[in-house]
Write a protein that holds these residues in place. Structure first.
Motif, PDB file in Angstrom:
ATOM      1  N   PHE A 168      31.010  -7.395  56.712  1.00 41.91           N
ATOM      2  CA  PHE A 168      32.457  -7.219  56.582  1.00 41.91           C
ATOM      3  C   PHE A 168      32.918  -5.861  57.118  1.00 41.91           C
ATOM      4  N   GLY A 169      32.013  -5.105  57.720  1.00 37.17           N
ATOM      5  CA  GLY A 169      32.365  -3.804  58.279  1.00 37.17           C
ATOM      6  C   GLY A 169      32.344  -2.714  57.222  1.00 37.17           C
ATOM      7  N   GLY A 170      32.234  -1.465  57.681  1.00 36.53           N
ATOM      8  CA  GLY A 170      32.234  -0.330  56.772  1.00 36.53           C
ATOM      9  C   GLY A 170      31.063  -0.314  55.821  1.00 36.53           C
ATOM     10  N   GLY A 171      29.960  -0.948  56.208  1.00 41.94           N
ATOM     11  CA  GLY A 171      28.778  -1.000  55.358  1.00 41.94           C
ATOM     12  C   GLY A 171      28.830  -2.070  54.281  1.00 41.94           C
ATOM     13  N   GLN A 172      29.876  -2.866  54.270  1.00 44.51           N
ATOM     14  CA  GLN A 172      30.026  -3.929  53.269  1.00 44.51           C
ATOM     15  C   GLN A 172      29.429  -5.231  53.807  1.00 44.51           C
ATOM     16  N   VAL A 173      28.430  -5.743  53.099  1.00 42.54           N
ATOM     17  CA  VAL A 173      27.731  -6.937  53.579  1.00 42.54           C
ATOM     18  C   VAL A 173      27.495  -7.916  52.434  1.00 42.54           C
ATOM     19  N   ALA A 174      27.253  -9.182  52.812  1.00 49.53           N
ATOM     20  CA  ALA A 174      26.908 -10.219  51.841  1.00 49.53           C
ATOM     21  C   ALA A 174      25.747 -11.026  52.374  1.00 49.53           C
ATOM     22  N   GLN A 175      24.898 -11.473  51.467  1.00 46.96           N
ATOM     23  CA  GLN A 175      23.770 -12.335  51.803  1.00 46.96           C
ATOM     24  C   GLN A 175      23.851 -13.568  50.923  1.00 46.96           C
ATOM     25  N   HIS A 176      23.929 -14.723  51.543  1.00 46.62           N
ATOM     26  CA  HIS A 176      24.040 -15.978  50.787  1.00 46.62           C
ATOM     27  C   HIS A 176      22.859 -16.879  51.120  1.00 46.62           C
ATOM     28  N   THR A 177      22.280 -17.500  50.091  1.00 43.60           N
ATOM     29  CA  THR A 177      21.148 -18.403  50.298  1.00 43.60           C
ATOM     30  C   THR A 177      21.423 -19.760  49.671  1.00 43.60           C
ATOM     31  N   LEU A 178      21.234 -20.806  50.454  1.00 46.28           N
ATOM     32  CA  LEU A 178      21.262 -22.190  49.976  1.00 46.28           C
ATOM     33  C   LEU A 178      19.824 -22.612  49.720  1.00 46.28           C
ATOM     34  N   ASN A 179      19.542 -23.054  48.501  1.00 42.71           N
ATOM     35  CA  ASN A 179      18.180 -23.413  48.109  1.00 42.71           C
ATOM     36  C   ASN A 179      18.169 -24.787  47.459  1.00 42.71           C
ATOM     37  N   ALA A 180      17.427 -25.709  48.030  1.00 43.38           N
ATOM     38  CA  ALA A 180      17.366 -27.079  47.503  1.00 43.38           C
ATOM     39  C   ALA A 180      16.295 -27.246  46.431  1.00 43.38           C
ATOM     40  N   PHE A 181      15.484 -26.224  46.172  1.00 41.25           N
ATOM     41  CA  PHE A 181      14.267 -26.421  45.390  1.00 41.25           C
ATOM     42  C   PHE A 181      14.256 -25.645  44.069  1.00 41.25           C
ATOM     43  N   SER A 182      15.269 -25.862  43.263  1.00 44.01           N
ATOM     44  CA  SER A 182      15.307 -25.219  41.942  1.00 44.01           C
ATOM     45  C   SER A 182      15.225 -26.277  40.849  1.00 44.01           C
ATOM     46  N   GLN A 183      14.735 -25.877  39.683  1.00 44.38           N
ATOM     47  CA  GLN A 183      14.617 -26.795  38.550  1.00 44.38           C
ATOM     48  C   GLN A 183      15.996 -27.226  38.044  1.00 44.38           C
ATOM     49  N   LYS A 184      16.919 -26.264  38.022  1.00 44.14           N
ATOM     50  CA  LYS A 184      18.273 -26.540  37.542  1.00 44.14           C
ATOM     51  C   LYS A 184      19.290 -26.129  38.596  1.00 44.14           C
ATOM     52  N   GLU A 185      20.539 -26.503  38.373  1.00 48.46           N
ATOM     53  CA  GLU A 185      21.638 -26.103  39.244  1.00 48.46           C
ATOM     54  C   GLU A 185      22.240 -24.821  38.688  1.00 48.46           C
ATOM     55  N   TYR A 186      22.238 -23.781  39.477  1.00 45.19           N
ATOM     56  CA  TYR A 186      22.896 -22.556  39.033  1.00 45.19           C
ATOM     57  C   TYR A 186      23.148 -21.622  40.209  1.00 45.19           C
ATOM     58  N   ARG A 187      24.167 -20.794  40.028  1.00 43.68           N
ATOM     59  CA  ARG A 187      24.493 -19.757  40.992  1.00 43.68           C
ATOM     60  C   ARG A 187      24.097 -18.408  40.404  1.00 43.68           C
ATOM     61  N   GLN A 188      23.603 -17.550  41.258  1.00 43.20           N
ATOM     62  CA  GLN A 188      23.164 -16.235  40.817  1.00 43.20           C
ATOM     63  C   GLN A 188      23.791 -15.178  41.723  1.00 43.20           C
ATOM     64  N   TRP A 189      24.423 -14.176  41.108  1.00 42.32           N
ATOM     65  CA  TRP A 189      25.126 -13.148  41.860  1.00 42.32           C
ATOM     66  C   TRP A 189      24.616 -11.756  41.481  1.00 42.32           C
ATOM     67  N   HIS A 190      24.553 -10.896  42.466  1.00 37.18           N
ATOM     68  CA  HIS A 190      24.351  -9.462  42.237  1.00 37.18           C
ATOM     69  C   HIS A 190      25.408  -8.763  43.086  1.00 37.18           C
ATOM     70  N   ILE A 191      26.429  -8.248  42.432  1.00 40.54           N
ATOM     71  CA  ILE A 191      27.562  -7.625  43.115  1.00 40.54           C
ATOM     72  C   ILE A 191      27.462  -6.119  42.897  1.00 40.54           C
ATOM     73  N   ILE A 192      27.283  -5.388  43.987  1.00 48.21           N
ATOM     74  CA  ILE A 192      26.937  -3.972  43.913  1.00 48.21           C
ATOM     75  C   ILE A 192      28.066  -3.125  44.501  1.00 48.21           C
ATOM     76  N   GLY A 193      28.582  -2.233  43.680  1.00 52.14           N
ATOM     77  CA  GLY A 193      29.620  -1.316  44.129  1.00 52.14           C
ATOM     78  C   GLY A 193      29.129   0.115  44.144  1.00 52.14           C
ATOM     79  N   THR A 194      29.988   1.033  44.563  1.00 50.86           N
ATOM     80  CA  THR A 194      29.601   2.445  44.631  1.00 50.86           C
ATOM     81  C   THR A 194      29.550   3.094  43.249  1.00 50.86           C
ATOM     82  N   GLN A 195      30.182   2.455  42.246  1.00 52.04           N
ATOM     83  CA  GLN A 195      30.219   3.017  40.900  1.00 52.04           C
ATOM     84  C   GLN A 195      29.487   2.167  39.853  1.00 52.04           C
TER      85      GLN A 195
END
Length: 427
Positions: free
Chosen positions: A303-330
């Motif tokens: 997204f520019g200015g050092g701001q980036v995102a990494q997204h992974t689609l995974n078909a091989f999990s035991q359950k359905e869930y989303r997992q986030w790690h949102i990292i800011g400067t503070q």
């Protein structure tokens, strides 16, 4: 009294109509439905008390009557959204359209442009924006307590049974007939990432493949159908009979309750289910199928200015869930299922515990259904987070660029080049 019509009477459409009728019964009237299946028209028409002459087996027949309602829900298969929506724009319906808009980004832009010309509002069903959990995340980001958001790591763990049901056996298994799995399953996630950063992407790169659900991984003795004499059936975790019929209650997943989808009729019996699984698409071997969409994919978004995102689609999990790690400067947010913990650097961590949310899309389905009615009635005061079509174009563009990158072995795609190429083709 707001009048509502609907085209494509699948699970999503019926869910929205049910919510509207349950919670806003005195404010709405469901006046017409449309579906290609006469059995579905009967089942759903009876359920919602729709007169026989207002049940249509083609959109053309419904549109031939002119504008018969205030709002229109479009819940057909992905590849048909645009062709179904175009006449609705001309009739000036206010539209609630199931996501994604289209697998062809140029069509998405054209639809948004025509809607603007006709002053028609189209709300796209990115329902997770209306989910209490994600509304809380957005609220925290907007507050500034995390500082500038620098990195978002996100995983969409589809669940092995869900992926097999929808993207190997189901309606989203063939890209040409639907959309890529990244768009079909993860347009929610890319939309959320775009919403959280709230700025245009600079570049996109992606890698992914159909790595597992193919004939190379078929076990010895596999048959075309699980109930067709498969010798590997007993030890196969994708056995259709087990998932759709015989799994014990403590191991049952949502796919066991898809009888109408699997048999094509409401009130399907066990015998109906066995008949459908013997020869139908949901009884086919996951390794000897005609599916061609990715079962794994990673997308890197700058997204520019050092701001980036990494997204992974995974078909091989035991359950359905989303997992986030949102990292800011503070500080940072760690989010898993409906649990959330916030760490502000140099201070105590704050755990939000489990934020209330119904299963699946949960409060998102309720939120978008009620918010659409407010848009329709003109009583929605705060329009910042409503998923109007123009606001969902950036996430669709990111996914379109990711697919170009994936097919070019992970090549970095500059978004300015992506848009320039579209403009050249248009001119």
């Amino acid at each position: 009294m707001m009048k509502i019509a609907a085209i494509g009477m699948g699970h999503r459409t019926v869910e929205y109509l049910s919510i509207m009728r349950l919670l806003r019964k005195k404010e709405i009237e469901i006046v017409a439905i449309c579906d290609i299946s006469h059995q579905v028209l009967k089942d759903i028409g009876d359920r919602f008390d729709i007169p026989e002459n207002m049940r249509f087996d083609s959109a053309e027949k419904l549109y031939a009557l002119g504008k018969i309602a205030d709002g229109l829900i479009i819940g057909t298969q992905d590849a048909t959204h645009v062709e179904i929506c175009r006449p609705a724009i001309e009739l000036e319906y206010t539209i609630l359209m199931e996501k994604p808009i289209s697998g062809n980004y140029k069509e998405c832009e054209e639809l948004a442009k025509r809607a603007k010309e006709k002053n028609v509002q189209i709300v796209v069903c990115h329902v997770l924006r209306y989910h209490s959990y994600y509304e809380r995340i957005k609220e925290i980001i907007r507050s500034g307590v995390l500082g500038k958001i620098m990195l978002i790591n996100h995983e969409e763990n589809v669940g092995y049974y869900h992926f097999a049901h929808s993207y190997v056996r189901g309606d989203w298994k063939i890209e040409a007939e639907s959309t890529p799995s990244l768009l079909a399953k993860c347009c929610h996630d890319i939309d959320l990432i775009q919403w959280f950063f709230d700025k245009p992407a600079v570049s996109v790169s992606s890698i992914g493949s159909l790595a597992y659900f193919n004939k190379n991984n078929a076990p010895e003795g596999a048959a075309q159908f699980c109930l067709g004499g498969c010798k590997a059936k007993k030890n196969c975790v994708y056995d259709a009979e087990y998932h759709y019929l015989t799994s014990p209650i403590h191991k049952t997943t949502f796919v066991k309750f898809k009888r109408r989808r699997i048999t094509g009729k409401a009130g399907a019996t066990r015998a109906d289910m066995y008949e459908a699984l013997r020869t139908g698409q949901f009884g086919r071997c996951v390794f000897l199928n005609d599916n061609d969409v990715c079962d794994n994919q990673t997308v890197h978004i700058d997204f520019g200015g050092g701001q980036v995102a990494q997204h992974t689609l995974n078909a091989f999990s035991q359950k359905e869930y989303r997992q986030w790690h949102i990292i800011g400067t503070q500080g940072e947010l760690l989010c898993n299922h409906n649990n959330m913990r916030m760490n502000i650097f140099g201070k105590k961590s704050k755990s939000y515990g489990k934020i209330f949310a119904l299963p699946g899309h949960g409060t998102g389905d309720v939120g978008i259904a009620l918010r659409f009615l407010k848009v329709l009635s003109g009583t929605q005061d705060d329009l910042r987070d409503i998923t109007f079509i123009d606001r969902t174009l950036p996430s669709h563009a990111i996914i379109a660029a990711a697919e170009i990158s994936r097919k070019r072995d992970g090549e970095r795609i500059l978004m300015r080049d992506f848009y320039d190429e579209l403009a050249r083709v248009e001119n």
